[in-house]
Design a protein around this motif. Structure first.
Motif, mmCIF file in Angstrom:
data_model
loop_
_atom_site.group_PDB
_atom_site.id
_atom_site.type_symbol
_atom_site.label_atom_id
_atom_site.label_comp_id
_atom_site.label_asym_id
_atom_site.label_seq_id
_atom_site.Cartn_x
_atom_site.Cartn_y
_atom_site.Cartn_z
ATOM 1 N N ARG A 59 0.823 -1.217 0.000
ATOM 2 C CA ARG A 59 0.000 0.000 0.000
ATOM 3 C C ARG A 59 0.861 1.273 0.000
ATOM 4 N NH1 ARG A 59 -5.673 -0.939 1.427
ATOM 5 N NH2 ARG A 59 -5.880 -3.156 1.827
ATOM 6 N N ILE A 62 2.446 1.912 -3.453
ATOM 7 C CA ILE A 62 1.483 2.433 -4.426
ATOM 8 C C ILE A 62 1.153 3.889 -4.116
ATOM 9 C CG2 ILE A 62 -0.870 2.191 -5.305
ATOM 10 C CD1 ILE A 62 -0.579 -0.844 -4.813
ATOM 11 N N TRP A 65 3.950 6.056 -5.400
ATOM 12 C CA TRP A 65 3.923 6.209 -6.861
ATOM 13 C C TRP A 65 2.842 7.187 -7.294
ATOM 14 C CZ3 TRP A 65 4.157 0.290 -8.099
ATOM 15 C CH2 TRP A 65 5.467 -0.172 -7.931
ATOM 16 N N HIS A 78 0.941 6.698 -13.773
ATOM 17 C CA HIS A 78 0.723 5.255 -13.670
ATOM 18 C C HIS A 78 -0.754 4.916 -13.828
ATOM 19 C CE1 HIS A 78 4.687 5.264 -11.699
ATOM 20 N NE2 HIS A 78 4.748 3.993 -12.070
ATOM 21 N N ILE A 83 0.763 -0.213 -12.631
ATOM 22 C CA ILE A 83 1.123 -0.439 -11.226
ATOM 23 C C ILE A 83 1.200 -1.932 -10.946
ATOM 24 C CG2 ILE A 83 0.284 -0.222 -8.855
ATOM 25 C CD1 ILE A 83 -0.763 2.555 -9.612
ATOM 26 N N LEU A 87 4.598 -3.847 -9.881
ATOM 27 C CA LEU A 87 4.673 -4.589 -8.618
ATOM 28 C C LEU A 87 5.168 -6.013 -8.858
ATOM 29 C CD1 LEU A 87 1.416 -3.528 -6.743
ATOM 30 C CD2 LEU A 87 3.749 -3.077 -6.035
ATOM 31 N N VAL A 100 -5.438 -4.937 -7.424
ATOM 32 C CA VAL A 100 -4.731 -3.663 -7.569
ATOM 33 C C VAL A 100 -5.657 -2.613 -8.165
ATOM 34 C CG1 VAL A 100 -2.791 -2.515 -8.692
ATOM 35 C CG2 VAL A 100 -2.505 -4.812 -7.779
ATOM 36 N N VAL A 104 -6.579 0.954 -6.378
ATOM 37 C CA VAL A 104 -6.237 2.220 -7.036
ATOM 38 C C VAL A 104 -7.503 3.037 -7.305
ATOM 39 C CG1 VAL A 104 -5.280 3.226 -9.147
ATOM 40 C CG2 VAL A 104 -4.086 1.362 -8.013
#
Length: 115
Positions: A59, A62, A65, A78, A83, A87, A100, A104
């Motif tokens: 987490r 992310i 990023w 991204h 992502i 990963l 994911v 997101v």
């Protein structure tokens, strides 16, 4: 259990009194009044968030990023798919792409602007 919608319908549309509703449904008058005052239907809410053992270690990565993407041009930001692939390449992520994407999407939700 008696439905709140049923109580509201009987009282507001058919004109039943609170006392009559109380007798017919075998509920207290206070319970009937409470059901009539509620504007929204009761919804289930989790007391604590569900654990996510696959996503929890990633987490912060992310979030970092996405925070860096705020200053990047839109075409260089991204996507959830990127992502996920990053990963997998850099951190050997064992989860699924849908996991994911869901995370997101939840992060990117913005409340509507109020004018």
């Amino acid at each position: 259990m008696v439905d709140v919608e049923f109580i509201r319908k009987k009282h507001l549309i058919e004109g039943w009194s609170i006392r009559k509703l109380s007798r017919q449904l075998q509920l207290s008058r206070q319970a009937i009044r409470k059901a009539l005052q509620e504007t929204e239907l009761p919804r289930y809410q989790l007391t604590k968030p569900r654990p996510s053992p696959v996503m929890d270690p990633f987490r912060e990565i992310i979030l970092g990023w996405l925070a860096a993407d705020m200053h990047a041009p839109p075409k260089q930001r991204h996507t959830a798919k990127r992502i996920f692939s990053r990963l997998g390449e850099e951190y050997q992520f064992a989860g699924g792409e849908a996991t994911v994407r869901r995370y997101v999407a939840r992060l990117r939700e913005k409340p509507p602007e109020v004018f």
